[in-house]
Design an enzyme around this catalytic site. Sequence first.
Site, PDB file in Angstrom:
ATOM      1  N   GLU A 175     -12.244   2.544 -15.486  1.00 25.76           N
ATOM      2  CA  GLU A 175     -13.394   2.074 -16.272  1.00 25.76           C
ATOM      3  C   GLU A 175     -13.143   2.995 -17.581  1.00 25.76           C
ATOM      4  OE1 GLU A 175     -17.347   1.601 -14.006  1.00 25.76           O
ATOM      5  OE2 GLU A 175     -16.241   3.055 -13.151  1.00 25.76           O
ATOM      6  N   ASP A 416     -17.340   0.132  -3.044  1.00 28.28           N
ATOM      7  CA  ASP A 416     -17.544   0.865  -3.990  1.00 28.28           C
ATOM      8  C   ASP A 416     -16.489   2.184  -3.869  1.00 28.28           C
ATOM      9  OD1 ASP A 416     -17.733   1.820  -6.589  1.00 28.28           O
ATOM     10  OD2 ASP A 416     -19.931   1.920  -6.444  1.00 28.28           O
ATOM     11  N   GLU A 465     -14.161  -5.069 -10.309  1.00 29.39           N
ATOM     12  CA  GLU A 465     -14.479  -4.201 -11.428  1.00 29.39           C
ATOM     13  C   GLU A 465     -13.445  -3.862 -12.263  1.00 29.39           C
ATOM     14  OE1 GLU A 465     -17.984  -0.982 -12.483  1.00 29.39           O
ATOM     15  OE2 GLU A 465     -16.726  -0.592 -10.747  1.00 29.39           O
ATOM     16  N   GLU A 471     -23.120  -1.367 -16.699  1.00 23.94           N
ATOM     17  CA  GLU A 471     -23.788  -0.344 -15.819  1.00 23.94           C
ATOM     18  C   GLU A 471     -23.674   0.920 -16.858  1.00 23.94           C
ATOM     19  OE1 GLU A 471     -21.760  -0.215 -12.451  1.00 23.94           O
ATOM     20  OE2 GLU A 471     -20.326   0.986 -12.791  1.00 23.94           O
TER      21      GLU A 471
END
Length: 527
Positions: A175, A416, A465, A471
């Site tokens: 990310e 996750d 993701e 988020e």
Amino acid sequence: MKHSRLIFLLLLLGSNAVFSQKNQVLLSPDGKTELIIHIGKETVSYKLNRNKSVVMNASSLSMTLTDAVLGHLPRVINVFKTTVNREIQSPFYRKSSINEVYNELKISFRGNFALQFRAYNSGVAYRFITSFKNPITVVNEEAVFRFGSDDLTYAAFSNTKPTIPVEQQFFNSFENWYEVNTLSQTNANRLILTPALQQATGGIKVVITEANLFDYPGMFLRKSEKALALQAVFAPYPKKMSQGGHNQLQLLVNEREGFISKTVGSRTFPWRVIAISDQDKELADNDLVYMLADECKVQDITWIKPGKVSWDWWNDWNISGVDFESGVNNATYKHYIDFASKYGIEYVILDEGWAVTGKADMMQVIPEIDLNELVSYGKLKKVGIVLWAGYAAVNKDMEGICRHYSEMGIKGFKVDFMDRDDQIMVGFYNRLAEVAAKYKLLIDFHGAYKPTGLQRTFPNVLNYEGVAGLEQMKWMKEVDQMEYDVTIPFIRMLAGPMDYTQGAMRNAVKSNYVPVYTEPMSQGTRC
């Protein structure tokens, strides 16, 4: 007679040597893209032209095994060309079907390997194919993308801190936001996440990624120190691991081997994908990764139901105007189920907290939660229940967990904190997709690397993701999320779907935005 045989043998060897050094040309169906494969005396390389302009200069490729280098001193056995024009069904994709048209070139070499190239109108791809009887160890793979001009590079680096050594950059959440520099000014000491975008001559855009990744590490990129090029980097195979990280839900690599993969000897390897566009909008409509993935392996797909989800974690379980204490408990989730039912939302997720924290055990449910009751209540309201799960907890007993919760009526898992893409982790993705399909469970990979087509092979994998999603707005201060939002459709989304979390009911322009964990807001509009 003996002299005749010797002359004939020399003629064969001579013709093969000439053939080995011959260029092979592969055109896209529309004739705009030209892929030139050069088989030299010592190496194999390729060039890429678009509309007669150079996109890539000679870029080498090879695969180093423990006892051989595939592509070194290449000797061609045969060359086979074919053209394919077919329609493929693509359920759960952004299109119901895709017209797949490409030209293919397969070059077989001495040494039990081949190179397979494909040219589409939207880009090109290549991969290694091996045919060894025994297992092999891949020490490294050389994949170089050498550009003809020094233009802009859109790079999302694996880590926000430029000083971290490369060997420590393989552990990350995938990310990050894009940093834009010319290729020559891009930091050569930082690993770049794929997909990555490179501007080429004449405004042409190139996105580099991979497809059909299994039993092999994922591909990072790194700016070459010697040329205007990006080169592939792969996480070495884990040698020692220990459980730790976020609430003991991760497996941390303490030591790595001197190779990247131990695998079967007869197999296809991941596609190296080079998407090409004359206009930016074409990147948002590129289907290469999906087309290059293995076909669907799930016979019955009628049970797979994509849908929206009401998410507890985003607003920190903050609900008002109720006659109970909100939090991780049945009363709160029944309230969510009522809301979802009223507004046509198909699922409610129970995020982190429904299982005992720090135990990495999905069978230890906290006393405030009665899953059977929630499943029954959701069924009454036509709302499915999805469970958040940590990697180490799922990996502990994948089959038993999937069987148990499938029998209970749970619809799937949001998994996750994988945060790696070495061979062991890639294997986890593939195993979970297959086992979950067996028990009719949906999967959303969170804390995950980008999609590589697994969602075609196992369409119960609905989302990934691998993106700096909304988020992040709960804690990030110095970031322009709006610029990122209008960039990712042309880079990250080319690889596949994004678990991003669209929309927020509290929103502000960048200058007025502040991160608030319990009452988060988005930058820009509510969309």
